[in-house]
Motif scaffolding. Structure first.
Motif, PDB file in Angstrom:
ATOM      1  N   ASN A 192       0.871  -1.180   0.000  1.00  0.00           N
ATOM      2  CA  ASN A 192       0.000   0.000   0.000  1.00  0.00           C
ATOM      3  C   ASN A 192       0.906   1.227   0.000  1.00  0.00           C
ATOM      4  OD1 ASN A 192      -1.633   2.237   0.772  1.00  0.00           O
ATOM      5  ND2 ASN A 192      -3.106   0.854   1.729  1.00  0.00           N
ATOM      6  N   LEU A 207      -3.197  -0.519   7.813  1.00  0.00           N
ATOM      7  CA  LEU A 207      -3.748  -1.406   6.783  1.00  0.00           C
ATOM      8  C   LEU A 207      -5.111  -1.969   7.210  1.00  0.00           C
ATOM      9  CD1 LEU A 207      -0.583  -3.377   5.664  1.00  0.00           C
ATOM     10  CD2 LEU A 207      -1.796  -1.588   4.390  1.00  0.00           C
ATOM     11  N   LYS A 208      -5.196  -2.350   8.461  1.00  0.00           N
ATOM     12  CA  LYS A 208      -6.436  -2.938   8.978  1.00  0.00           C
ATOM     13  C   LYS A 208      -7.579  -1.920   8.920  1.00  0.00           C
ATOM     14  CE  LYS A 208      -5.973  -4.289  13.110  1.00  0.00           C
ATOM     15  NZ  LYS A 208      -5.874  -4.776  14.485  1.00  0.00           N
ATOM     16  N   ASN A 223      -7.765   0.851   6.951  1.00  0.00           N
ATOM     17  CA  ASN A 223      -7.911   1.587   5.695  1.00  0.00           C
ATOM     18  C   ASN A 223      -8.001   0.703   4.463  1.00  0.00           C
ATOM     19  OD1 ASN A 223      -7.619   4.530   6.530  1.00  0.00           O
ATOM     20  ND2 ASN A 223      -5.880   3.577   7.548  1.00  0.00           N
ATOM     21  N   GLN A 224      -8.583  -0.464   4.613  1.00  0.00           N
ATOM     22  CA  GLN A 224      -8.731  -1.327   3.428  1.00  0.00           C
ATOM     23  C   GLN A 224     -10.165  -1.564   3.099  1.00  0.00           C
ATOM     24  OE1 GLN A 224      -6.327  -4.848   3.420  1.00  0.00           O
ATOM     25  NE2 GLN A 224      -4.507  -3.636   3.193  1.00  0.00           N
TER      26      GLN A 224
END
Length: 66
Positions: free
Chosen positions: A15, A62-63, A65-66
């Motif tokens: 990302n 990541l957790k 904003n996915q």
């Protein structure tokens, strides 16, 4: 999931917005030629940062904003 053996280039491939997290910690290696072969652990050691803490922040990013 980001781990300490990943290179900065590999992390950004997961990302590219993680560059913001790295730069917030003074790691401007996203534009450095070393980013393609330097691991997160090596980069943290070179910048005096806690690898585990930065890894946790990136994985949380990541957790959320996915």
């Amino acid at each position: 999931m980001i781990n300490e053996t990943m290179t900065i280039a590999e992390i950004l491939a997961v990302n590219e917005e993680l560059a913001e997290v790295l730069m917030a910690h003074g790691m401007h290696c996203v534009g450095c030629p070393a980013h393609s072969h330097e691991t997160l652990k090596e980069a943290c050691e070179g910048h005096g940062l806690d690898t585990q803490e930065l890894m946790t922040q990136m994985n949380d990013y990541l957790k959320n904003n996915q």
